[in-house]
Design a protein around this motif. Structure first.
Motif, mmCIF file in Angstrom:
data_model
loop_
_atom_site.group_PDB
_atom_site.id
_atom_site.type_symbol
_atom_site.label_atom_id
_atom_site.label_comp_id
_atom_site.label_asym_id
_atom_site.label_seq_id
_atom_site.Cartn_x
_atom_site.Cartn_y
_atom_site.Cartn_z
ATOM 1 N N SER A 94 0.835 -1.196 0.000
ATOM 2 C CA SER A 94 0.000 0.000 0.000
ATOM 3 C C SER A 94 0.871 1.247 0.000
ATOM 4 C CB SER A 94 -0.900 -0.011 1.241
ATOM 5 O OG SER A 94 -1.561 1.215 1.367
ATOM 6 N N ALA A 95 0.442 2.253 -0.719
ATOM 7 C CA ALA A 95 1.159 3.527 -0.740
ATOM 8 C C ALA A 95 0.866 4.338 0.517
ATOM 9 C CB ALA A 95 0.772 4.330 -1.980
ATOM 10 N N GLU A 96 -0.163 3.939 1.263
ATOM 11 C CA GLU A 96 -0.552 4.616 2.496
ATOM 12 C C GLU A 96 0.501 4.359 3.565
ATOM 13 O OE1 GLU A 96 -3.810 6.346 4.992
ATOM 14 O OE2 GLU A 96 -3.917 5.863 2.880
ATOM 15 N N PRO A 97 1.048 5.411 4.177
ATOM 16 C CA PRO A 97 2.060 5.193 5.220
ATOM 17 C C PRO A 97 1.435 4.581 6.472
ATOM 18 C CG PRO A 97 1.540 7.531 5.027
ATOM 19 C CD PRO A 97 0.782 6.816 3.947
ATOM 20 N N THR A 98 2.207 3.746 7.143
ATOM 21 C CA THR A 98 1.743 3.177 8.407
ATOM 22 C C THR A 98 1.848 4.238 9.495
ATOM 23 O OG1 THR A 98 3.924 2.428 9.069
ATOM 24 C CG2 THR A 98 2.603 0.901 7.727
ATOM 25 N N GLN A 99 1.238 3.975 10.634
ATOM 26 C CA GLN A 99 1.305 4.935 11.740
ATOM 27 C C GLN A 99 2.752 5.182 12.143
ATOM 28 O OE1 GLN A 99 -1.002 4.014 15.216
ATOM 29 N NE2 GLN A 99 -0.294 5.799 16.303
ATOM 30 N N ASN A 100 3.590 4.143 12.113
ATOM 31 C CA ASN A 100 4.983 4.301 12.517
ATOM 32 C C ASN A 100 5.775 5.141 11.532
ATOM 33 O OD1 ASN A 100 4.565 2.802 14.813
ATOM 34 N ND2 ASN A 100 5.222 0.899 13.890
ATOM 35 N N ALA A 101 5.398 5.121 10.252
ATOM 36 C CA ALA A 101 6.141 5.856 9.235
ATOM 37 C C ALA A 101 5.627 7.277 9.069
ATOM 38 C CB ALA A 101 6.061 5.119 7.902
ATOM 39 N N ARG A 102 4.429 7.536 9.492
ATOM 40 C CA ARG A 102 3.792 8.836 9.302
ATOM 41 C C ARG A 102 4.308 9.844 10.325
ATOM 42 N NH1 ARG A 102 -2.172 7.866 9.888
ATOM 43 N NH2 ARG A 102 -1.459 7.546 11.988
ATOM 44 N N GLU A 103 4.592 11.043 9.864
ATOM 45 C CA GLU A 103 4.999 12.105 10.783
ATOM 46 C C GLU A 103 3.767 12.627 11.521
ATOM 47 O OE1 GLU A 103 7.114 15.174 8.745
ATOM 48 O OE2 GLU A 103 8.895 13.944 8.532
ATOM 49 N N ILE A 104 3.966 13.026 12.753
ATOM 50 C CA ILE A 104 2.885 13.545 13.574
ATOM 51 C C ILE A 104 3.217 14.986 13.914
ATOM 52 C CG2 ILE A 104 1.639 13.294 15.752
ATOM 53 C CD1 ILE A 104 2.503 10.304 15.672
ATOM 54 N N LEU A 105 2.350 15.882 13.532
ATOM 55 C CA LEU A 105 2.550 17.301 13.799
ATOM 56 C C LEU A 105 2.253 17.578 15.270
ATOM 57 C CD1 LEU A 105 3.225 20.058 12.584
ATOM 58 C CD2 LEU A 105 0.783 20.344 12.114
ATOM 59 N N VAL A 106 3.208 18.191 15.974
ATOM 60 C CA VAL A 106 3.038 18.485 17.398
ATOM 61 C C VAL A 106 3.389 19.940 17.672
ATOM 62 C CG1 VAL A 106 3.541 16.115 18.126
ATOM 63 C CG2 VAL A 106 5.396 17.773 17.996
ATOM 64 N N GLU A 107 2.990 20.408 18.817
ATOM 65 C CA GLU A 107 3.394 21.736 19.285
ATOM 66 C C GLU A 107 4.226 21.525 20.543
ATOM 67 O OE1 GLU A 107 1.534 25.879 21.065
ATOM 68 O OE2 GLU A 107 0.180 24.339 20.330
ATOM 69 N N ARG A 108 5.472 21.907 20.496
ATOM 70 C CA ARG A 108 6.342 21.757 21.660
ATOM 71 C C ARG A 108 6.400 23.074 22.413
ATOM 72 N NH1 ARG A 108 9.465 18.056 18.217
ATOM 73 N NH2 ARG A 108 9.303 16.019 19.212
ATOM 74 N N VAL A 109 6.583 22.973 23.735
ATOM 75 C CA VAL A 109 6.684 24.152 24.581
ATOM 76 C C VAL A 109 7.965 24.072 25.392
ATOM 77 C CG1 VAL A 109 4.199 24.517 24.752
ATOM 78 C CG2 VAL A 109 5.327 23.065 26.425
ATOM 79 N N GLN A 110 8.521 25.217 25.708
ATOM 80 C CA GLN A 110 9.703 25.286 26.565
ATOM 81 C C GLN A 110 9.229 25.158 28.004
ATOM 82 O OE1 GLN A 110 12.781 25.609 25.148
ATOM 83 N NE2 GLN A 110 13.633 25.214 27.162
ATOM 84 N N THR A 111 9.928 24.363 28.785
ATOM 85 C CA THR A 111 9.531 24.168 30.178
ATOM 86 C C THR A 111 10.749 24.312 31.075
ATOM 87 O OG1 THR A 111 8.476 22.664 31.739
ATOM 88 C CG2 THR A 111 9.785 21.659 30.021
ATOM 89 N N GLY A 112 10.499 24.641 32.296
ATOM 90 C CA GLY A 112 11.585 24.805 33.256
ATOM 91 C C GLY A 112 11.471 23.800 34.378
ATOM 92 N N ILE A 113 11.631 22.511 34.069
ATOM 93 C CA ILE A 113 11.517 21.493 35.110
ATOM 94 C C ILE A 113 12.780 21.462 35.963
ATOM 95 C CG2 ILE A 113 9.961 20.060 33.725
ATOM 96 C CD1 ILE A 113 12.386 18.157 33.315
ATOM 97 N N ARG A 114 12.613 21.027 37.201
ATOM 98 C CA ARG A 114 13.751 20.817 38.088
ATOM 99 C C ARG A 114 13.950 19.311 38.194
ATOM 100 N NH1 ARG A 114 15.449 24.849 41.271
ATOM 101 N NH2 ARG A 114 15.773 23.577 43.109
ATOM 102 N N ILE A 115 15.199 18.888 38.100
ATOM 103 C CA ILE A 115 15.510 17.459 38.115
ATOM 104 C C ILE A 115 16.830 17.254 38.857
ATOM 105 C CG2 ILE A 115 16.648 17.596 35.861
ATOM 106 C CD1 ILE A 115 15.518 14.782 35.271
ATOM 107 N N GLU A 116 16.974 16.116 39.487
ATOM 108 C CA GLU A 116 18.188 15.806 40.231
ATOM 109 C C GLU A 116 19.388 15.888 39.288
ATOM 110 O OE1 GLU A 116 21.307 14.184 42.463
ATOM 111 O OE2 GLU A 116 20.649 13.275 40.580
ATOM 112 N N LYS A 117 20.420 16.562 39.743
ATOM 113 C CA LYS A 117 21.574 16.898 38.913
ATOM 114 C C LYS A 117 22.243 15.685 38.268
ATOM 115 C CE LYS A 117 25.902 19.499 39.283
ATOM 116 N NZ LYS A 117 26.718 20.327 40.204
#
Length: 98
Positions: free
Chosen positions: A7-30
């Motif tokens: 099939s010419a239809e891409p599988t879910q694994n091959a298909r790109e997913i458009l997302v919106e990323r945000v900058q976050t300021g998490i605190r994490i153990e060094k």
């Protein structure tokens, strides 16, 4: 015997997913951050991409790392002095005096 045409239809694994990323300021153990950065470098991923992958695997109850990756993580934990495991996850506190 006829072969089935792919099939010419891409599988879910091959298909790109458009997302919106945000900058976050998490605190994490060094030291954990140092290990995460080492793992992301080992896999040639950004730290954000690594964390997204870990979280997506965890949300599905899947292990995010192969045996090879776990061996690398064990090495990095030794190098950076991570001497605790998942049982410490809700027991960590900061020394606000120092």
């Amino acid at each position: 015997m006829k072969t089935k045409k792919k099939s010419a239809e891409p599988t879910q694994n091959a298909r790109e997913i458009l997302v919106e990323r945000v900058q976050t300021g998490i605190r994490i153990e060094k030291r954990l951050l140092k290990v995460l950065k080492g793992v992301s470098e080992y896999h040639d991923l950004s730290l954000g991409d690594l964390i997204e992958g870990i979280v997506l695997h965890a949300f599905e109850g899947k292990a995010p790392f192969s045996k090879d990756s776990l061996e690398k993580i064990a090495e990095l934990k030794k190098i950076y002095g991570v001497d605790f495991d998942s049982t410490a996850s809700h027991k960590m506190r900061e020394d606000l005096q120092g």
